[in-house]
Write a protein that holds these residues in place. Structure first.
Motif, PDB file in Angstrom:
ATOM      1  N   LEU A 101       6.238  -2.036  -7.866  1.00 18.21           N
ATOM      2  CA  LEU A 101       6.219  -2.993  -6.942  1.00 18.21           C
ATOM      3  C   LEU A 101       7.422  -3.955  -7.147  1.00 18.21           C
ATOM      4  CD1 LEU A 101       2.584  -3.812  -6.119  1.00 18.21           C
ATOM      5  CD2 LEU A 101       4.175  -2.646  -4.759  1.00 18.21           C
ATOM      6  N   GLU A 102       7.748  -4.272  -8.509  1.00 25.14           N
ATOM      7  CA  GLU A 102       8.809  -5.118  -8.857  1.00 25.14           C
ATOM      8  C   GLU A 102      10.199  -4.567  -8.544  1.00 25.14           C
ATOM      9  OE1 GLU A 102       7.762  -6.312 -12.792  1.00 25.14           O
ATOM     10  OE2 GLU A 102       6.066  -7.516 -12.299  1.00 25.14           O
ATOM     11  N   ARG A 103      10.162  -3.420  -8.256  1.00 24.39           N
ATOM     12  CA  ARG A 103      11.429  -2.895  -7.963  1.00 24.39           C
ATOM     13  C   ARG A 103      11.982  -2.950  -6.657  1.00 24.39           C
ATOM     14  NH1 ARG A 103      11.081   3.073  -8.178  1.00 24.39           N
ATOM     15  NH2 ARG A 103      13.366   3.235  -7.740  1.00 24.39           N
ATOM     16  N   TYR A 104      11.327  -3.504  -5.781  1.00 23.97           N
ATOM     17  CA  TYR A 104      11.490  -3.764  -4.473  1.00 23.97           C
ATOM     18  C   TYR A 104      11.455  -5.242  -4.132  1.00 23.97           C
ATOM     19  CZ  TYR A 104      10.523   1.162  -3.894  1.00 23.97           C
ATOM     20  OH  TYR A 104      10.310   2.608  -4.056  1.00 23.97           O
ATOM     21  N   GLU A 164       0.651  -1.302   0.003  1.00 22.29           N
ATOM     22  CA  GLU A 164       0.014  -0.023  -0.027  1.00 22.29           C
ATOM     23  C   GLU A 164       0.942   1.247  -0.065  1.00 22.29           C
ATOM     24  OE1 GLU A 164      -3.526   2.103   2.641  1.00 22.29           O
ATOM     25  OE2 GLU A 164      -3.034  -0.151   2.875  1.00 22.29           O
ATOM     26  N   ASP A 165       1.865   1.284   0.742  1.00 30.37           N
ATOM     27  CA  ASP A 165       2.790   2.479   0.799  1.00 30.37           C
ATOM     28  C   ASP A 165       3.492   2.612  -0.659  1.00 30.37           C
ATOM     29  OD1 ASP A 165       2.003   2.759   3.506  1.00 30.37           O
ATOM     30  OD2 ASP A 165       4.107   1.985   4.163  1.00 30.37           O
ATOM     31  N   ILE A 166       3.983   1.807  -1.055  1.00 32.23           N
ATOM     32  CA  ILE A 166       4.646   1.816  -2.551  1.00 32.23           C
ATOM     33  C   ILE A 166       3.550   2.222  -3.290  1.00 32.23           C
ATOM     34  CG2 ILE A 166       5.699   0.613  -4.419  1.00 32.23           C
ATOM     35  CD1 ILE A 166       6.971  -1.202  -2.254  1.00 32.23           C
ATOM     36  N   ILE A 226       2.009   0.569 -11.412  1.00 31.60           N
ATOM     37  CA  ILE A 226       2.190   0.322  -9.959  1.00 31.60           C
ATOM     38  C   ILE A 226       2.803  -1.051  -9.906  1.00 31.60           C
ATOM     39  CG2 ILE A 226       0.852  -0.314  -7.765  1.00 31.60           C
ATOM     40  CD1 ILE A 226      -1.407   1.991  -8.558  1.00 31.60           C
ATOM     41  N   MET A 227       2.437  -2.075 -10.555  1.00 31.38           N
ATOM     42  CA  MET A 227       2.935  -3.341 -10.599  1.00 31.38           C
ATOM     43  C   MET A 227       4.597  -3.295 -10.803  1.00 31.38           C
ATOM     44  SD  MET A 227       0.946  -5.572  -9.370  1.00 31.38           S
ATOM     45  CE  MET A 227       1.968  -7.201  -9.640  1.00 31.38           C
TER      46      MET A 227
END
Length: 156
Positions: A73-76, A44-46, A69-70
């Motif tokens: 998210l994949e960067r983390y 949620e934060d990302i 957004i996906m």
């Protein structure tokens, strides 16, 4: 079908329904785990940070926003961390269950191809060992036997 390589074994594992069963079991264990609230909060934060940093996303189609957004998210490494926290993967009973399923598939494959198995060796090889003619195995039996998992405990 005669299983002669790992790709074929994976295909048969999926066809047997075991892959889906294990996937559901792992998902259930993950959802019941202690790390789920932290995982969801981090996701949620990302997502909020991405939406705040790129205001034009609010005017884009939902599919585009989801894709953006996906990608963010994949960067983390949050998914990798969540997977590492699923204790089922290290549970000896879970590993044994997977191993048993794979061995059953291999044994059924051998039976259907006339190579029944006895304790991880083909019946023909077992018979040769008892009559003193061991060591004359065909390449087909050797390659099939090389896929036995009973002796691969170090590869887990």
């Amino acid at each position: 079908m005669s299983i002669t390589n790992p790709t074929q074994l994976v295909e048969e594992f999926k066809k047997s329904g075991e892959f889906d069963r294990l996937r559901r079991e792992l998902l259930k264990d993950f959802r019941q785990g202690e790390g789920v609230p932290a995982f969801l909060a981090r996701v949620e934060d990302i997502a909020k940070q991405k939406l705040a940093s790129d205001p034009k996303l609010q005017y884009m189609p939902e599919a585009t926003v989801t894709r953006e957004i996906m990608q963010e998210l994949e960067r983390y490494p949050i998914v990798e961390r969540a997977v590492a926290d699923v204790h089922s993967l290290a549970n000896p009973a879970f590993v044994s269950d997977v191993r048993g399923s794979v061995q059953k598939i291999l044994q059924e494959d051998r039976k259907s191809n006339g190579q029944g198995a006895v304790n991880g060796t083909s019946q023909a090889a077992a018979a040769r060992k008892t009559d003193g003619t061991a060591g004359n195995e065909s390449d087909g039996e050797s390659s099939a036997e090389s896929m036995d998992l009973e002796d691969d405990d170090d590869s887990d």
